[in-house]
Scaffold this motif. Structure first.
Motif, mmCIF file in Angstrom:
data_model
loop_
_atom_site.group_PDB
_atom_site.id
_atom_site.type_symbol
_atom_site.label_atom_id
_atom_site.label_comp_id
_atom_site.label_asym_id
_atom_site.label_seq_id
_atom_site.Cartn_x
_atom_site.Cartn_y
_atom_site.Cartn_z
ATOM 1 N N ASP A 15 0.804 -1.227 0.000
ATOM 2 C CA ASP A 15 0.000 0.000 0.000
ATOM 3 C C ASP A 15 0.832 1.270 0.000
ATOM 4 N N TRP A 16 2.119 1.159 0.357
ATOM 5 C CA TRP A 16 3.040 2.308 0.296
ATOM 6 C C TRP A 16 4.384 1.739 -0.124
ATOM 7 N N ARG A 17 4.718 1.896 -1.376
ATOM 8 C CA ARG A 17 5.929 1.268 -1.903
ATOM 9 C C ARG A 17 7.146 1.710 -1.084
ATOM 10 N N GLY A 18 7.919 0.711 -0.645
ATOM 11 C CA GLY A 18 9.130 1.007 0.113
ATOM 12 C C GLY A 18 8.922 1.043 1.609
ATOM 13 N N LYS A 19 7.676 0.909 2.049
ATOM 14 C CA LYS A 19 7.410 0.920 3.492
ATOM 15 C C LYS A 19 6.578 -0.289 3.880
ATOM 16 N N ALA A 20 6.812 -0.760 5.102
ATOM 17 C CA ALA A 20 5.877 -1.703 5.719
ATOM 18 C C ALA A 20 4.859 -0.861 6.473
ATOM 19 N N ALA A 21 3.603 -1.100 6.219
ATOM 20 C CA ALA A 21 2.548 -0.258 6.803
ATOM 21 C C ALA A 21 1.420 -1.125 7.350
ATOM 22 N N VAL A 22 0.731 -0.596 8.333
ATOM 23 C CA VAL A 22 -0.560 -1.161 8.707
ATOM 24 C C VAL A 22 -1.605 -0.369 7.911
ATOM 25 N N LYS A 62 2.371 -1.592 15.432
ATOM 26 C CA LYS A 62 3.444 -0.588 15.531
ATOM 27 C C LYS A 62 4.862 -1.178 15.583
ATOM 28 N N PRO A 63 5.100 -2.290 16.317
ATOM 29 C CA PRO A 63 6.484 -2.803 16.358
ATOM 30 C C PRO A 63 7.002 -3.273 14.998
ATOM 31 N N PHE A 64 6.118 -3.476 14.049
ATOM 32 C CA PHE A 64 6.524 -4.121 12.792
ATOM 33 C C PHE A 64 6.436 -3.198 11.584
#
Ligand code: SF4
Length: 156
Positions: A15-22, A62-64
């Motif tokens: 959902d956001w290239r380059g980021k791990a997101a919730v 949040k931790p991930f």
């Protein structure tokens, strides 16, 4: 405050290239694109939850993750996106918002208060109406959203 909530993807790398997101999906959208991949999120019945319920979903991830993405549906049609964005900033995560550009005043508030790091603006229109997209981009609301988008890009 209540949230018309559709669901959560606890960890998304799409959902956001380059980021791990919730990714938090909010229910409801003023449009009815025939190819909408989240069609169930457009319809009633509403799934109303407390603001704290959504905050808890974010806290669990949040931790991930390094970011929260609000998607839908159309997240900017809900006033709850403002206190949720405030919460996300408080806990130090980046904020991305998927939007169709129909709510420039809400977008403006988030940009001016520095409560958004990135908009993913996705103007969708049926291919069977060739000039529809052009007309949509010419609409005042969307022009305003484009200006806001440019400003938010300069901020980030
Ligand atoms: S704008 Fe997005 S969420 Fe709304 S109907 Fe179209 S594709 Fe679906």
């Amino acid at each position: 405050m209540k949230v018309n909530y559709a669901g959560t993807v606890p960890i998304s790398t799409l959902d956001w290239r380059g980021k791990a997101a919730v990714t938090i999906f909010l229910q409801g959208c003023p449009l009815r694109c025939p190819y909408c991949q989240n069609h169930p999120y457009l319809e009633e019945p509403c799934n109303i939850v407390e603001l704290n319920f959504v905050k808890e979903q974010i806290k669990k991830s949040k931790p991930f993750v390094s970011a929260v993405v609000f998607s839908g549906g159309e997240p900017l049609m809900q006033a709850a996106v403002v206190p949720l964005a405030e919460f996300v900033k408080e806990i130090g995560l980046a904020i991305g918002i998927h939007t169709n550009g129909c709510y420039p005043e809400m977008a403006r508030e988030l940009v001016e208060r520095k409560l958004v790091d990135k908009f993913f603006i996705d103007i969708k229109a049926p291919r069977i109406i060739p000039d529809f997209t052009e007309k949509l981009w010419a609409a005042e609301n969307t022009k305003t959203s484009k200006k806001l988008l440019k400003r938010s890009l300069h901020l980030s």
